[in-house]
Enzyme design. Structure first.
Site, short mmCIF file in Angstrom:
data_model
loop_
_atom_site.label_atom_id
_atom_site.label_comp_id
_atom_site.label_asym_id
_atom_site.label_seq_id
_atom_site.Cartn_x
_atom_site.Cartn_y
_atom_site.Cartn_z
N GLU A 744 68.93 32.83 94.23
CA GLU A 744 68.26 31.53 94.05
C GLU A 744 68.77 30.87 92.76
O GLU A 744 69.14 29.70 92.76
CB GLU A 744 66.74 31.76 93.96
CG GLU A 744 65.95 30.49 93.70
CD GLU A 744 64.48 30.76 93.42
OE1 GLU A 744 63.67 29.82 93.49
OE2 GLU A 744 64.13 31.94 93.13
N ASP A 778 64.01 24.48 85.88
CA ASP A 778 62.66 24.57 86.43
C ASP A 778 61.82 23.35 86.08
O ASP A 778 60.90 22.99 86.81
CB ASP A 778 61.96 25.82 85.90
CG ASP A 778 62.10 26.99 86.86
OD1 ASP A 778 62.72 26.82 87.92
OD2 ASP A 778 61.58 28.09 86.55
#
Length: 850
Positions: A744, A778
């Site tokens: 990921e 993020d």
């Protein structure tokens, strides 16, 4: 599941021994009730003493199968101790206090109730699906056999205190132990007998023979501890009564259909079979046969024989054990390993027999070790330690003691496992790429009833599930824009951070928009086009409840807004007071959300997929979530009634870090831990490019030190213990491993990090260089953090603006163009036998010709 569980209140040894033969027994943590070594014990913590994790661990390490603990204690240790070793103690009035986290952290529940209510028990079983349920009624009278059967039919079992049990005849005050046990059995034979397999204890469960049992013989076996069966010709058969080949019953089990039994026995005398053999199915073999031979030779081996020497010369036996252990370690082929293991087992079993230790003793020790929840670090003693290239030192997870530290100084080190690509075989290399097995079918079966309820009953079901799972009682499940200002009151510093993150993310995603139409003239007079249109209605799932996740709302909401989606529905679990976090509400306003759905889990996914009285139906659902959310997304996307798609499959968070000697150990450790803290199933991999032992030690030391300073250290401790370090000899080899893994997040701590990017083929998002932590992606660098996991980076992109758009093609053919294209189309239509297709062209060509 047992027919019933006895709660030991007395020290009546005959009764306690009988109960231990038919299943586990419950013993209070304060009780001084002696039980046999083979008796399986559940320890009940039902007193008012303060929580003490060390005490609980001590019972489990001491051989207890499970502990039964109050809800307040379970909240302290959920996710710390193995779920299969914990049962939840509940008062019937407090069932609603159990959260999903608690339910998933235990293997079952013991419910105290003043009366037996089958409807209530059934409803509890639906909530604790796939778990064990036991019911302890506080009534003084024992249950009838029919009541025991009814409770078993509800997939639960009664807990009966020993004051209500007897080895004598059943009365109004007490029920016979055998009567209670046979209540759960149901013979399918006309004579009412139960086929019974008799197996040897331990001896690997070797089958000794097949007999039949009756209610009378079962009751006598339970009470006396001797093998008693039912002969179809001669009636009650007390095994060994005349031959002396008696049996001591250790356990009596029913099979999965409750119509057959297994007696696990210690066989005495010449054996079970009437032919004076140990088994009706032949002689013993393997370790059981070797043990019997050695036991015989211990007393009868002739002087001068090798076996006699081994028994009498302790130094020789010790030397042979060490010699064979060394040869086993040096064995390479499958045949060599088997051969050397057989030699080592021979000498080891000789040592056991010489010391009076049986295989049963060894198996009991193994079982006891298996029940321990704390582990030694597994390091070799100094005289045996050596540095073996490619070895993978084991660092099993140990259980924290009451002060939050591990038992023993050495076990407090938080470490990863190490492998070397240059020495491990291909079969083992493939294991390094594996993720945890996702039980998709099991989760789909759990979420399907929830999805169906919301599909059929709409808001009513949605409000019920929100009250049940999120503990929030709402009058309406939605809020529509414009949202009240009081729902968006946040600190100024947080507002400024969100605004800047919004600007960066929007700038990057706006650049991805396809506004122009693609036009190609494939041949004169034939123009093909492709143009983008937004998905009209989208649902964005933002995990929440006790957490605050405005970042996910930004990552999903901004590309939807940029793409031009007409309706944006944000679903997020409410707090207990029914409110949504102010930060998420502020983002909802920024991205132009039209509706905020105050619900989480499978029910939120179902509401967006099908629509309800107040929740708009959407065309595509985005966003991460737990297993329930993921399973619900998979379910609705395959339902043609829903006509909804999803962004991608999801799994636990992942990071793979590639580091060479230029990598800062503190930076590398911090990047590994940034994903390890997500959950105990987070996947963390370090690929070390030609690092020395001291360089690897520096990284591992940094991981240990930083992890212990984190509030989520208990989660990190478990996820890091399952994480791996892979040694690679070059950047090319490291990136190839990463491409196979398809992480990921991929982080490059390399001397020339940017030069490695062209080698990357499979990854959700790449973070290049020492100053590009995954945290930036993020939150605020601009890229999206909703990325493919579980290896799906081989097939899927992360969420982007194009995820919220669909592409439509068009073609415009002129008369002149059809003159050239038409005959080609007609010929191919004729080839496929589709005359109407050909006619649609030819009818036009005839008109053009005229």
């Amino acid at each position: 599941m047992s027919v019933f569980l006895p709660l030991l209140e007395s020290a009546d040894s005959a009764l306690v021994d009988a109960l231990g033969r038919i299943g586990p027994v419950i013993v209070s943590s304060l009780a001084q009730v002696p039980v046999s070594e083979t008796c399986r014990r559940y320890i009940l913590f039902d007193h008012d003493s303060s929580f003490n994790l060390d005490e609980i661990v001590a019972f489990l390490d001491g051989g207890a199968e499970k502990v039964i603990i109050p809800v307040a204690w379970a909240k302290e240790i959920a996710g710390t101790l193995p779920a299969d070793r914990i049962l939840l103690l509940l008062d019937v009035a407090n069932v609603s206090a159990v959260t999903d986290r608690l339910r998933e952290g235990v293997s079952g529940v013991l419910i105290k109730t003043p009366a037996l209510d089958l409807d209530l028990i059934s409803s509890v079983m639906r909530f604790f699906s796939d778990s064990s349920a036991y019911v302890l009624p506080t009534t003084p009278e024992p249950p009838s056999q029919s009541t025991i059967r009814e409770i078993l039919g509800a997939k639960a079992a009664l807990v009966l205190p020993t004051s209500q049990l007897t080895l004598g005849a059943s009365t109004k005050e007490q029920i016979n132990v055998g009567d209670a046990f046979v209540s759960g059995l149901a013979s399918d034979r006309p004579d009412g007998l139960f086929p019974t397999v008799v197996s040897s204890y331990p001896h690997g469960g070797k089958s000794l023979g097949l007999v039949y049992s009756s209610v009378e013989s079962i009751k006598e076996s339970i009470a006396t501890g001797k093998g008693v069966y039912q002969s179809r010709k001669h009636g009650l058969w007390r095994k060994g009564e005349t031959s002396g080949a008696t049996q001591d019953v250790v356990y009596i089990h029913s099979d999965c259909d409750s119509d057959a039994l297994e007696f696990s026995v210690i066989q005495n005398g010449s054996g079970f079979c009437h032919l004076n053999r140990p088994s009706c199915f032949g002689q013993l073999s393997g370790l059981s046969a070797l043990e019997k031979t050695l036991q015989s030779r211990l007393s009868s081996a002739p002087e001068g024989s090798y076996t006699k020497r081994l028994f009498s010369d302790e130094a020789l036996l010790r030397s042979k054990i060490m010699e064979e252990a060394d040869e086993l370690c040096r064995a390479e082929t499958k045949e060599e390993v088997a051969f050397e293991t057989a030699d080592l087992l021979y000498f080891a079993l000789t040592r056991c027999v010489a010391a009076g230790v049986s295989l049963a003793d060894v198996e009991r020790s193994l079982d006891k070790k298996a029940k321990k929840v704390t582990r030694r670090p597994g390091h070799a003693k100094p005289q045996f330690a050596q540095n073996v290239t490619g070895s993978a030192p084991a660092h099993p997870v140990a259980v924290p003691s009451g002060n939050g530290k591990l038992n023993g100084a050495d076990t407090d080190v938080i470490r990863m496992r190490t492998y070397d690509l240059s020495v491990i075989p291909k079969s083992e290399r493939s294991q390094l790429l594996r993720r945890p097995v996702l039980k998709s079918d099991e989760m789909l079966s759990k979420v399907k009833p929830i999805v169906e309820e919301v599909r059929i009953r709409g808001d009513a079901a949605l409000l019920e599930f929100t009250a049940k799972f999120d503990k929030a009682k709402l009058s309406s499940p939605v809020m529509h824009a414009p949202f009240p200002e009081e729902t968006m009151q946040i600190e100024e510093s947080v507002r400024q951070a969100i605004d800047k993150a919004y600007a960066n993310i929007r700038k990057f995603h706006a650049a991805q928009t396809e506004n122009s139409t693609l036009k190609v003239e494939t041949m004169p007079g034939v123009v093909c086009s492709r143009f983008a249109r937004p998905v009209a209605r989208v649902g964005l799932y933002v995990p929440g409840g006790t957490a605050i996740l405005p970042s996910t709302a930004l990552m999903l909401g901004i590309p939807a807004q940029v793409a031009g989606c007409k309706e944006i529905v944000i679903a997020t679990p409410p707090k207990a007071d029914g409110s949504i976090s102010e930060e998420v509400m502020y983002v909802a306003k920024l991205v132009g959300a039209s509706t905020v759905l105050k619900a989480g889990g499978a029910q939120a996914v179902a509401a967006m997929a099908y629509g309800t009285q107040t929740v708009p139906k959407v065309d595509k659902i985005f966003g991460p979530g737990n297993q329930w959310v993921t399973a619900a997304k998979m379910l609705v996307q395959n339902d043609t009634d829903a006509l909804v798609s999803i962004d991608m499959p999801a799994g636990p968070s992942e990071v793979l870090v590639i580091a060479d000697s230029t990598g800062n150990p503190d930076f590398v450790a911090a990047d590994l831990l940034s994903q390890a803290e997500h959950g105990i199933d987070s996947q963390v991999v370090l690929v070390a490019v030609d690092l020395t032992s001291s360089q690897l030690d520096a990284i591992e030391k940094a991981v240990d030190e930083q992890a212990k300073a984190l509030p989520r250290v208990d989660i990190v401790r478990q996820s890091v213990a399952k994480s791996i370090i892979v040694k690679a000899s070059s950047v090319e080899e490291a990136v190839q491993f990463s491409n196979d893994y398809a992480p990921e997040h991929l982080i490059l701590h390399l001397k020339e990090a940017s030069q490695a990017v062209p080698l990357v083929e499979n990854a959700g998002s790449v973070f290049v260089g020492p100053y590009s932590p995954e945290s930036c992606g993020d939150y605020a660098s601009g890229t999206n953090h909703t990325l493919p996991t579980n290896g799906y980076a081989r097939q899927f992109s992360g969420v982007n603006t194009l995820s919220f758009q669909k592409h439509i093609t068009s073609q415009e053919v002129s008369a002149e163009g059809l003159k050239v294209l038409g005959p080609i189309v007609a010929t191919l239509a004729d080839c496929e036998g589709l005359d109407a297709h050909a006619n649609a062209v030819r009818i036009r060509l005839r008109q053009i010709a005229n």
